[in-house]
Design an enzyme around this catalytic site. Structure first.
Site, PDB file in Angstrom:
ATOM      1  N   CYS A 264       0.834  -1.209   0.000  1.00  0.00           N
ATOM      2  CA  CYS A 264       0.000   0.000   0.000  1.00  0.00           C
ATOM      3  C   CYS A 264       0.867   1.256   0.000  1.00  0.00           C
ATOM      4  O   CYS A 264       1.549   1.548   0.982  1.00  0.00           O
ATOM      5  CB  CYS A 264      -0.928  -0.040   1.212  1.00  0.00           C
ATOM      6  SG  CYS A 264      -1.706   1.529   1.605  1.00  0.00           S
TER       7      CYS A 264
ATOM      8  N   CYS B 151       0.038   3.872   2.634  1.00  0.00           N
ATOM      9  CA  CYS B 151       0.542   3.397   3.934  1.00  0.00           C
ATOM     10  C   CYS B 151       2.013   3.793   4.098  1.00  0.00           C
ATOM     11  O   CYS B 151       2.437   4.244   5.169  1.00  0.00           O
ATOM     12  CB  CYS B 151       0.419   1.879   4.045  1.00  0.00           C
ATOM     13  SG  CYS B 151      -1.250   1.223   3.888  1.00  0.00           S
TER      14      CYS B 151
END
Length: 363
Positions: free
Chosen positions: A52, A55
């Site tokens: 991600c 993230c």
């Protein structure tokens, strides 16, 4: 002596930086809940995955900031949990994590007090979002308990719907519908409930909410202002036409375009010329005639502000590349290069610069 002082100062700076950044602890969730109870804190959980990119942005650019640590560390026991490894798999299931990153604020009983879906570009914005989880008027878990206990007062439903919108929770459709059912006809045009009509997901083109908005546009204009109402209507038409062009909306036909163009005539908004061009492009696309579509694109796309081409241009180009003959493909490539040379929009320039060699020049 100077060298010794330099070393001491450097060590002090490193120590300060280490303590200033967000203190993510290596604890199992149950241990973190116990520690939070002892320290009279809540638990903050960063649910992430290794793939991600948002993230990674939060991990590298936001959580190391001094202000982030100064805000989170005194209030929370902080954890980072990979949703695809170890206990993270079960935790993701337990808390129904469907997008990454998702951040949970848990009370010491392990109940969700608040959740935040998606990252922030700045520490200040993220701190604001976390602070909402500490306010009983915006904390999603607190509001959910009240809703579950039967609170159906209109102002409460409005608070809950706004909180659900902030975390992109599908339950918002249920709550918003219930809210509108509770309101009198006079209340429905009140500024307190305008957010339902303003939000594109709650009031899309063709929905009962949009039909009510269009039928009562003058009343809404008196309540919230002509500019805001017209801009909402323009945005709804924009989304509808863009979805038709990009293929997200494959069901709507030419009659939907006709209806939008007819409805637009009754309103004043700056984007009307662009939306008329989008309507012309969508109509050409629906015709299935590649030459007509290409000619329409050649005429209109250079006249549209490039920030509005980010969604529309690429599916149009791929349609012509995939279905056009060699001459039409070359004309589409020439149009793309023209737009690339002229654009001053960095996002469009970056996207188009990568798109041309991989999608249009590639044989």
């Amino acid at each position: 002596m100077k060298k010794i002082l330099y070393v001491i100062a450097a060590c002090f700076m490193l120590q300060t930086g280490a303590f200033a950044q967000t203190n993510f602890e290596e604890l199992a969730l149950d241990k973190a809940l116990e520690k939070a109870k002892t320290e009279k804190k809540l638990v903050f959980v960063d649910m992430y995955t290794s793939w991600c990119m948002p993230c990674k942005y939060m991990a590298n650019m936001i959580f190391p900031k001094v202000e982030m640590g100064e805000y989170l560390n005194p209030r929370f026991v902080c954890l980072k949990i990979n949703a695809e490894e170890g206990e993270g798999v079960d935790i993701a299931k337990r808390y129904e994590i469907a997008a990454f990153p998702t951040f949970l604020i848990l009370n010491t009983g392990g109940e969700v007090q608040h959740r935040i879906v998606g990252g922030s570009e700045t520490a200040a914005d993220f701190i604001k979002r976390v602070a909402e989880g500490l306010d009983e008027d915006t904390a999603i878990g607190v509001l959910a308990k009240k809703y579950g206990a039967g609170d159906r007062e209109s102002m409460f439903l409005a608070k809950y719907a706004k909180a659900l919108l902030a975390v992109d929770d599908q339950k918002v459709f249920e709550v918003a519908d219930l809210l509108l059912e509770n309101l009198s006809d006079a209340q429905r045009v009140d500024t307190a409930y305008w957010f339902v009509y303003e939000h594109p997901a709650l009031t899309p083109v063709g929905s009962p909410n949009m039909e009510y908005l269009l039928a009562n546009a003058v009343r809404f204009q008196k309540s919230v202002g002509e500019e805001r109402v017209n801009e909402k209507i323009a945005t709804a038409f924009d989304v509808k036409l863009t979805n038709m062009i990009t293929g997200r909306d494959k069901q709507s036909g030419v009659e939907a375009i006709d209806a939008i163009e007819k409805e637009m005539e009754g309103y004043k908004f700056p984007s009307k010329p662009r939306l008329k061009m989008f309507a012309e492009i969508a109509r050409a696309q629906r015709s299935g005639d590649i030459e007509k579509l290409l000619t329409t694109c050649e005429k209109n796309l250079p006249r549209i502000e490039h920030e509005h081409l980010l969604a529309a241009f690429f599916p149009l180009a791929l349609t012509i590349k995939g279905k056009g003959d060699a001459g039409q493909q070359e004309r589409m490539l020439a149009l793309a290069k023209k737009l690339l040379a002229e654009t001053t929009n960095d996002k469009f320039k970056f996207a188009l610069g990568n798109f041309i060699p991989y999608a249009l020049e590639k044989k």
